[in-house]
Design an enzyme around this catalytic site. Structure first.
Site, PDB file in Angstrom:
ATOM      1  N   ARG A  91      35.351  14.331  15.557  1.00 49.59           N
ATOM      2  CA  ARG A  91      34.301  15.206  16.088  1.00 49.59           C
ATOM      3  C   ARG A  91      34.772  16.646  15.992  1.00 49.59           C
ATOM      4  O   ARG A  91      35.922  16.955  16.336  1.00 49.59           O
ATOM      5  CB  ARG A  91      33.985  14.864  17.542  1.00 49.59           C
ATOM      6  CG  ARG A  91      32.942  15.789  18.189  1.00 49.59           C
ATOM      7  CD  ARG A  91      32.590  15.306  19.595  1.00 49.59           C
ATOM      8  NE  ARG A  91      31.567  16.145  20.202  1.00 49.59           N
ATOM      9  CZ  ARG A  91      31.828  17.174  21.005  1.00 49.59           C
ATOM     10  NH1 ARG A  91      33.082  17.476  21.311  1.00 49.59           N
ATOM     11  NH2 ARG A  91      30.846  17.899  21.510  1.00 49.59           N
TER      12      ARG A  91
ATOM     13  N   HIS B 161      32.086  20.415  32.631  1.00 47.95           N
ATOM     14  CA  HIS B 161      31.888  19.555  31.472  1.00 47.95           C
ATOM     15  C   HIS B 161      33.238  19.149  30.903  1.00 47.95           C
ATOM     16  O   HIS B 161      34.280  19.706  31.273  1.00 47.95           O
ATOM     17  CB  HIS B 161      31.032  20.257  30.413  1.00 47.95           C
ATOM     18  CG  HIS B 161      31.570  21.590  29.980  1.00 47.95           C
ATOM     19  ND1 HIS B 161      31.503  22.725  30.770  1.00 47.95           N
ATOM     20  CD2 HIS B 161      32.200  21.984  28.834  1.00 47.95           C
ATOM     21  CE1 HIS B 161      32.042  23.750  30.140  1.00 47.95           C
ATOM     22  NE2 HIS B 161      32.485  23.320  28.961  1.00 47.95           N
TER      23      HIS B 161
ATOM     24  N   HIS C 221      36.184  21.051  33.170  1.00 46.76           N
ATOM     25  CA  HIS C 221      36.347  22.477  33.445  1.00 46.76           C
ATOM     26  C   HIS C 221      34.991  23.163  33.434  1.00 46.76           C
ATOM     27  O   HIS C 221      33.983  22.576  33.029  1.00 46.76           O
ATOM     28  CB  HIS C 221      37.246  23.130  32.386  1.00 46.76           C
ATOM     29  CG  HIS C 221      36.652  23.116  31.001  1.00 46.76           C
ATOM     30  ND1 HIS C 221      36.569  21.973  30.227  1.00 46.76           N
ATOM     31  CD2 HIS C 221      36.093  24.105  30.244  1.00 46.76           C
ATOM     32  CE1 HIS C 221      35.991  22.247  29.080  1.00 46.76           C
ATOM     33  NE2 HIS C 221      35.689  23.537  29.058  1.00 46.76           N
TER      34      HIS C 221
ATOM     35  N   ASP D  64      33.369  27.025  32.033  1.00 50.32           N
ATOM     36  CA  ASP D  64      33.720  28.141  31.162  1.00 50.32           C
ATOM     37  C   ASP D  64      33.705  29.431  31.979  1.00 50.32           C
ATOM     38  O   ASP D  64      32.744  29.681  32.704  1.00 50.32           O
ATOM     39  CB  ASP D  64      32.721  28.259  30.007  1.00 50.32           C
ATOM     40  CG  ASP D  64      32.755  27.048  29.096  1.00 50.32           C
ATOM     41  OD1 ASP D  64      33.811  26.398  29.009  1.00 50.32           O
ATOM     42  OD2 ASP D  64      31.711  26.742  28.470  1.00 50.32           O
TER      43      ASP D  64
END
Length: 326
Positions: free
Chosen positions: A263, A253, A196, A198
């Site tokens: 994570r 990304h 996607h 941002d």
């Protein structure tokens, strides 16, 4: 369109290349030039010597990890994310899913102080850590945006930063947690958060030292971003691409899980007020570089983003008639 999927990553083109790392303590004009080049080539870079203290970062990481290690039943009391609160697997409103759980928070200090009770056994400590972190990161974001404007030789160097400095700014803060996922084949990773861009102006992100972030180059190759505990990742968002008349590229990304380690990433999304009009400064619109996108408000663009799938291209819906045919 690529969205988050329960299927492991298999044969895709991944290339290890050196992505820009910019030392913000260097000479200002050099830093501005390097930032502009990185935004034009990648829409992404990392910054070091950024001025956000290790203590501020550590307190926020401690609070975030403290929340995600709670039992599921306790975390669910902080949800659903409508829009703020706890969420799991569901990304957005249109069926996208991922191997992720998250906490989405308002950046308004008053809202945080009143609404931190579901997130921590010590709400005051939680809200103090979040407010301290967001204040520092917002200041860093504004500094970077000012240097972008200077590098673009825009007369008003605050043209971008004042959008997120505004009291009515629609900025948000998101903690993403990717638990270890044991894959059924030989792959060590699955998609945690699908491909996607941002929609906001700028994203500042850091993780807990576990890799997983990848950025996409123009040719579709994925580039892993090595985790660096001393750096912040900077993503150009859709709004900034429009406000620079296409000079800067909104970076595509995604985030992958790890089979062995959890994570956690912390992302500050700098956004304008809902009523703010997004259009480039006059210096960036010329006969040789005509207007690419029609003026629009952040409210209009945000609503459009929410109506689409995670991986959809939003900006092409706002192109001017002339740019559509070019």
């Amino acid at each position: 369109m690529v969205v988050a999927s329960p299927n492991p990553i298999r044969s895709e083109s991944v290339r290890n290349i050196e992505l820009p790392v910019i030392d913000l303590s260097a000479e200002r004009s050099k830093v501005s030039s390097l930032i502009v080049t990185a935004c034009e080539q990648y829409g992404f870079f990392q910054v070091i010597n950024h001025g956000v203290s290790e203590d501020t970062i550590a307190q926020m990481e401690q609070q975030g990890l403290g929340f995600f290690t709670k039992p599921v039943c306790e975390k669910q009391r902080a949800g659903p994310a409508t829009p703020f609160g706890y969420g799991r697997r569901n990304i957005g409103f249109n069926g996208d899913v991922g191997e992720v759980e998250y906490l989405l928070l308002d950046t308004n200090p008053l809202s945080l102080s009143k609404g931190s009770y579901p997130f921590s056994n010590d709400p005051k400590m939680f809200s103090s850590a979040v407010c301290g972190y967001m204040g520092a990161v917002k200041g860093l974001a504004c500094e970077i945006l000012d240097q972008m404007a200077e590098g673009l030789r825009v007369h008003d160097s605050s043209v971008f930063s004042r959008m997120i400095r505004a009291v009515e700014s629609d900025s948000i803060f998101r903690l993403n947690h990717y638990p270890p996922i044991l894959c059924k084949d030989n792959s060590n990773t699955e998609v945690g958060f699908g491909e996607h861009t941002d929609p906001q102006i700028l994203t500042l992100l850091r993780s807990n030292g576990v890799g997983g972030l990848q950025v996409s180059l123009a040719d579709g190759v994925w580039v892993p971003v090595p985790p660096d505990p001393t750096a912040f990742c900077v993503n150009v968002g859709d709004a900034l691409q429009a406000m620079t008349n296409g000079r800067f590229k909104s970076v595509r990304h995604r985030a992958l899980t790890n089979s062995f380690k959890p994570r956690m990433s912390m992302a500050y999304f700098g956004a304008p007020p809902l009523h703010a009009w997004l259009t480039p400064p006059a210096e960036l619109v010329t006969p040789h570089n005509p207007l690419l996108y029609r003026p629009f408000t952040w409210d209009e663009f945000k609503n459009t983003s929410y109506s689409l799938r995670l991986g959809d291209n939003r900006l092409h819906l706002f192109k001017t008639r002339n740019s559509v045919h070019n």
